[in-house]
Design a protein around this motif. Structure first.
Motif, short mmCIF file in Angstrom:
data_model
loop_
_atom_site.label_atom_id
_atom_site.label_comp_id
_atom_site.label_asym_id
_atom_site.label_seq_id
_atom_site.Cartn_x
_atom_site.Cartn_y
_atom_site.Cartn_z
N ASN A 198 -7.21 -24.09 -7.44
CA ASN A 198 -6.20 -24.66 -6.56
C ASN A 198 -4.98 -23.76 -6.63
O ASN A 198 -4.91 -22.87 -7.47
CB ASN A 198 -5.89 -26.13 -6.87
N TYR A 199 -4.04 -23.96 -5.73
CA TYR A 199 -2.92 -23.02 -5.65
C TYR A 199 -1.61 -23.77 -5.45
O TYR A 199 -1.59 -24.91 -4.97
CB TYR A 199 -3.14 -22.00 -4.53
N GLU A 200 -0.52 -23.10 -5.83
CA GLU A 200 0.82 -23.67 -5.72
C GLU A 200 1.72 -22.86 -4.80
O GLU A 200 2.79 -23.33 -4.42
CB GLU A 200 1.47 -23.74 -7.11
N ASN A 201 1.32 -21.62 -4.47
CA ASN A 201 2.17 -20.72 -3.68
C ASN A 201 1.37 -20.04 -2.58
O ASN A 201 0.15 -19.91 -2.68
CB ASN A 201 2.77 -19.61 -4.57
N THR A 202 2.06 -19.57 -1.55
CA THR A 202 1.50 -18.60 -0.62
C THR A 202 2.36 -17.35 -0.68
O THR A 202 3.54 -17.40 -1.06
CB THR A 202 1.43 -19.14 0.82
N PHE A 203 1.76 -16.22 -0.28
CA PHE A 203 2.43 -14.92 -0.42
C PHE A 203 2.35 -14.14 0.89
O PHE A 203 1.46 -14.38 1.72
CB PHE A 203 1.79 -14.12 -1.55
N PHE A 204 3.28 -13.21 1.09
CA PHE A 204 3.26 -12.38 2.28
C PHE A 204 2.78 -10.98 1.92
O PHE A 204 2.87 -10.53 0.77
CB PHE A 204 4.65 -12.31 2.95
N HIS A 205 2.24 -10.30 2.93
CA HIS A 205 1.77 -8.93 2.73
C HIS A 205 2.96 -8.00 2.93
O HIS A 205 3.51 -7.92 4.03
CB HIS A 205 0.66 -8.61 3.75
N PRO A 206 3.40 -7.27 1.90
CA PRO A 206 4.56 -6.40 2.03
C PRO A 206 4.25 -5.20 2.94
O PRO A 206 3.07 -4.86 3.15
CB PRO A 206 4.83 -5.93 0.60
N THR A 207 5.29 -4.60 3.48
CA THR A 207 5.13 -3.43 4.34
C THR A 207 5.92 -2.25 3.77
O THR A 207 6.83 -2.43 2.95
CB THR A 207 5.61 -3.73 5.76
N ILE A 208 5.55 -1.06 4.23
CA ILE A 208 6.28 0.15 3.86
C ILE A 208 6.52 0.96 5.13
O ILE A 208 5.87 0.73 6.16
CB ILE A 208 5.51 1.02 2.84
N TRP A 209 7.46 1.88 5.06
CA TRP A 209 7.72 2.76 6.21
C TRP A 209 6.78 3.97 6.14
O TRP A 209 6.64 4.61 5.10
CB TRP A 209 9.17 3.25 6.21
N GLU A 210 6.12 4.23 7.25
CA GLU A 210 5.23 5.39 7.33
C GLU A 210 5.28 5.93 8.75
O GLU A 210 5.02 5.20 9.71
CB GLU A 210 3.79 4.97 6.97
N ASN A 211 5.64 7.20 8.86
CA ASN A 211 5.79 7.82 10.19
C ASN A 211 6.71 7.01 11.09
O ASN A 211 6.40 6.71 12.25
CB ASN A 211 4.43 8.01 10.87
N GLU A 212 7.83 6.58 10.49
CA GLU A 212 8.89 5.87 11.21
C GLU A 212 8.46 4.50 11.75
O GLU A 212 9.00 4.01 12.73
CB GLU A 212 9.45 6.73 12.35
N GLU A 213 7.46 3.91 11.14
CA GLU A 213 7.08 2.54 11.50
C GLU A 213 6.62 1.78 10.27
O GLU A 213 6.18 2.38 9.28
CB GLU A 213 6.00 2.52 12.57
N LYS A 214 6.75 0.47 10.34
CA LYS A 214 6.33 -0.37 9.22
C LYS A 214 4.83 -0.60 9.26
O LYS A 214 4.28 -0.98 10.31
CB LYS A 214 7.07 -1.71 9.25
N VAL A 215 4.19 -0.38 8.14
CA VAL A 215 2.75 -0.61 8.03
C VAL A 215 2.49 -1.43 6.76
O VAL A 215 3.30 -1.41 5.83
CB VAL A 215 1.96 0.71 7.97
N PRO A 216 1.37 -2.16 6.69
CA PRO A 216 1.06 -2.90 5.48
C PRO A 216 0.98 -1.99 4.26
O PRO A 216 0.41 -0.90 4.33
CB PRO A 216 -0.31 -3.53 5.79
N ASP A 217 1.55 -2.44 3.18
CA ASP A 217 1.54 -1.65 1.95
C ASP A 217 0.10 -1.52 1.44
O ASP A 217 -0.55 -2.52 1.12
CB ASP A 217 2.41 -2.36 0.90
N PRO A 218 -0.44 -0.30 1.35
CA PRO A 218 -1.84 -0.13 0.95
C PRO A 218 -2.10 -0.45 -0.52
O PRO A 218 -3.25 -0.54 -0.95
CB PRO A 218 -2.11 1.36 1.24
N LYS A 219 -1.02 -0.61 -1.30
CA LYS A 219 -1.21 -0.95 -2.71
C LYS A 219 -1.42 -2.45 -2.92
O LYS A 219 -1.75 -2.90 -4.00
CB LYS A 219 0.02 -0.50 -3.52
N PHE A 220 -1.22 -3.22 -1.85
CA PHE A 220 -1.32 -4.68 -1.90
C PHE A 220 -2.70 -5.10 -1.39
O PHE A 220 -3.09 -4.77 -0.28
CB PHE A 220 -0.21 -5.30 -1.04
#
Length: 571
Positions: A198-220
């Motif tokens: 069971n769970y108590e929290n929800t989380f968001f997928h962080p982003t990083i800047w790549e080639n002047e645009e935000k993309v999902p962080d590949p480390k996540f």
């Protein structure tokens, strides 16, 4: 015990700690502090000190495991919250005043652990967290002054302060989770425990800047979601650091052991030298004789098994769709119930069934009409939360006589079908749900009373050949409380003695011919079962038939005392 990795556990249960120690892991069993039950009364307060436990060399540890879901609580002990030896002039305490009765030290302890975690994060490490609700805790700081503490301000702190790469979105509790596929061995591992998460929290997928645009962080890496596709568990992996935020498990001991033995070594092999030192032998170029063939055969078995499960699941879904009317007659009301009853009656063999809601002319009174060889059957169907009122039972009488007048014939049969107490499991309902007066009135007024629970049981009695569809259709025209029992049967005797746990029983037979292979009907608590005679004994001798006397009967099913034994009348 293996020297590496060095593992610091914080607030892990005794069971989880013990299992890891037994398996040879090098553990320091630390704590962010246990909750304290102050038992504060009105106008009272308690002085507190943090009761955490960190090793002096915490910065040297390779793995930190924190279980925020473990809220073990201890009683307040005054001596544990006094400075007996004080090297400074510091006389500050934390205070817990009524109406607060539980002191939670973990927020401020987490804040205090930040310096240690920064040192740990400078080298290769794993941070493993079992989540809990994310809350800020306010701590009141005072200088001890007997019954009149002197306020020194306050400080807010949070459980998760020392957790790196923590991408919290919101507090949200839930029990239904699904493992995100395509994570290989990790997916397989998580699915073993998914039903217990069971769970108590929800989380968001962080982003990083790549080639002047935000993309999902590949480390996540999201690894578990809820049914709304919100992330409730994830991994954050860099070259040196792995952060694992896991859902809650009531008992996480086997999960932790499995994770540290099978999953973690493949993600951070340098931390597990004793687990990975011979892993190179698993590479294909070092395969043992027959290894490749056996592995391929195993894959083929797994694929075939998966296909078989998928096929069987489709069959189950199809079967549920085909026979869902049997559940609906026990759960639904209104149009859904009427439709399910019509489906049952069609299965029973009735033809020319009319759903009166589909008729455009005239006032709708009954729910169902069936024109049969015996005449017109008019049926009212109700789904109710309780049991039927007199007026609900008798309403069909008015409709019956109205239809008879319209037809200028008295070949109209009235039937009231009810799904009573429909919010309760059917076996726990009042069965039958009619009063003595309601049953007698239905006989006097020549109409039938029937429950959907009786229809449900009828289906299976027909499947067991206790009664035929034709017999059941004829019974539906009866007056009074309708029950479906085998037709044209004669009572032989009531069982008073049994042997071999009911495999053999004694019958007193008086003028009824029985022979090996005959079918008997066994009635207990108004339920019938069929039994075939395997053997008959008279005076300790096996006989093939008997008409009189006390006989021992061995049958195909076990019976119990006080059951009635019936046989079909010969034509």
């Amino acid at each position: 015990m293996n020297e590496r990795p060095q593992i610091l556990t914080l607030n892990l249960t005794d069971k989880s700690n013990s299992i890891l120690v037994e398996k040879g892991f090098n553990l320091y069993q630390g704590s962010l502090g246990k909750l304290v039950d102050t038992k504060n009364e009105k106008h009272k307060f308690k002085y507190h000190l943090l009761n955490n436990d960190f090793p002096a060399n915490a910065h040297e540890y390779d793995i930190v495991i924190v279980d925020f879901s473990n809220e073990e609580t201890i009683d307040y002990v005054k001596s544990d919250n006094q400075r007996e030896k004080n090297k400074t002039e510091n006389n500050s305490y934390l205070i817990c005043k009524y109406p607060q009765t539980i002191f939670d030290p973990r927020g401020l302890s987490s804040h205090a652990f930040i310096r240690e975690i920064r040192e740990i994060l400078k080298k290769e490490c794993l941070i493993i967290v079992f989540q809990n609700e994310n809350v800020d805790i306010e701590y009141k700081i005072v200088e001890e002054n007997g019954d009149r503490p002197i306020s020194k301000g306050s400080q807010e702190a949070n459980f998760y302060e020392f957790i790196p790469n923590f991408y919290f979105q919101q507090n949200k509790f839930g029990k239904e989770t699904k493992v995100i596929p395509n994570n290989g061995e990790l997916t397989t591992f998580l699915e073993k425990f998914n039903k217990d998460f069971n769970y108590e929290n929800t989380f968001f997928h962080p982003t990083i800047w790549e080639n002047e645009e935000k993309v999902p962080d590949p480390k996540f890496y999201p690894i578990i979601q809820n049914l709304n596709n919100e992330i409730i568990s994830y991994i954050y992996l860099t070259d040196k650091v792995g952060v694992f935020i896991f859902p809650v498990l009531e008992d996480n001991s086997l999960f932790l052991l499995g994770f540290l033995e099978t999953i973690a070594p493949s993600l951070q092999p340098n931390l597990f030298p004793y687990s990975t030192q011979n892993k190179w032998t698993e590479n294909i170029e070092y395969a043992l004789p027959n290894q490749e063939r056996l592995i391929e055969e195993k894959k083929k078995i797994e694929q075939d098994f998966k296909k078989s499960i998928e096929t069987k699941n489709k069959e189950i879904i199809s079967n549920n769709d085909k026979y869902s009317f049997l559940h609906k007659i026990l759960t639904e009301t209104g149009d859904e119930l009427v439709s399910a009853v019509i489906q049952f009656l069609e299965w029973l063999g009735f033809e020319n069934i009319i759903d009166m809601d589909t008729q455009t002319e005239g006032i709708k009174e009954e729910d169902i009409q069936i024109e049969t060889d015996k005449g017109l059957l008019v049926i009212e169907v109700k789904g109710i939360g309780g049991t039927s009122k007199d007026s609900e039972c008798s309403q069909i009488s008015k409709i019956k006589y109205r239809r008879a007048k319209e037809r200028e014939k008295f070949d109209v049969y009235g039937l009231y079908i009810v799904n009573h107490q429909r919010h309760i499991p059917a076996k726990k309902r009042e069965n039958p749900p009619f009063t003595k007066e309601q049953k007698q009135d239905s006989i006097n007024e020549e109409r039938g009373l029937l429950t959907t629970w009786t229809l449900f049981n009828l289906y299976f009695d027909i499947q067991k050949d206790i009664i035929t569809k034709e017999e059941a259709r004829q019974i539906i025209y009866n007056y009074g409380l309708i029950t479906f029992i085998p037709q044209n049967i004669k009572l032989i005797d009531t069982i008073k003695e049994i042997f071999l746990k009911g495999e053999v029983f004694i019958l007193n037979i008086d003028g009824i011919k029985l022979k090996t292979g005959d079918t008997l009907y066994i009635e207990k608590n108004k339920k019938f079962q069929k039994l075939t005679i395997i053997e008959i004994k008279l005076d300790d001798k096996i006989v093939t038939e008997i008409s009189n006397g006390e006989a021992g009967i061995k049958g195909t099913i076990k019976v119990s005392k006080n059951s009635k034994v019936w046989i079909k009348n010969l034509p």
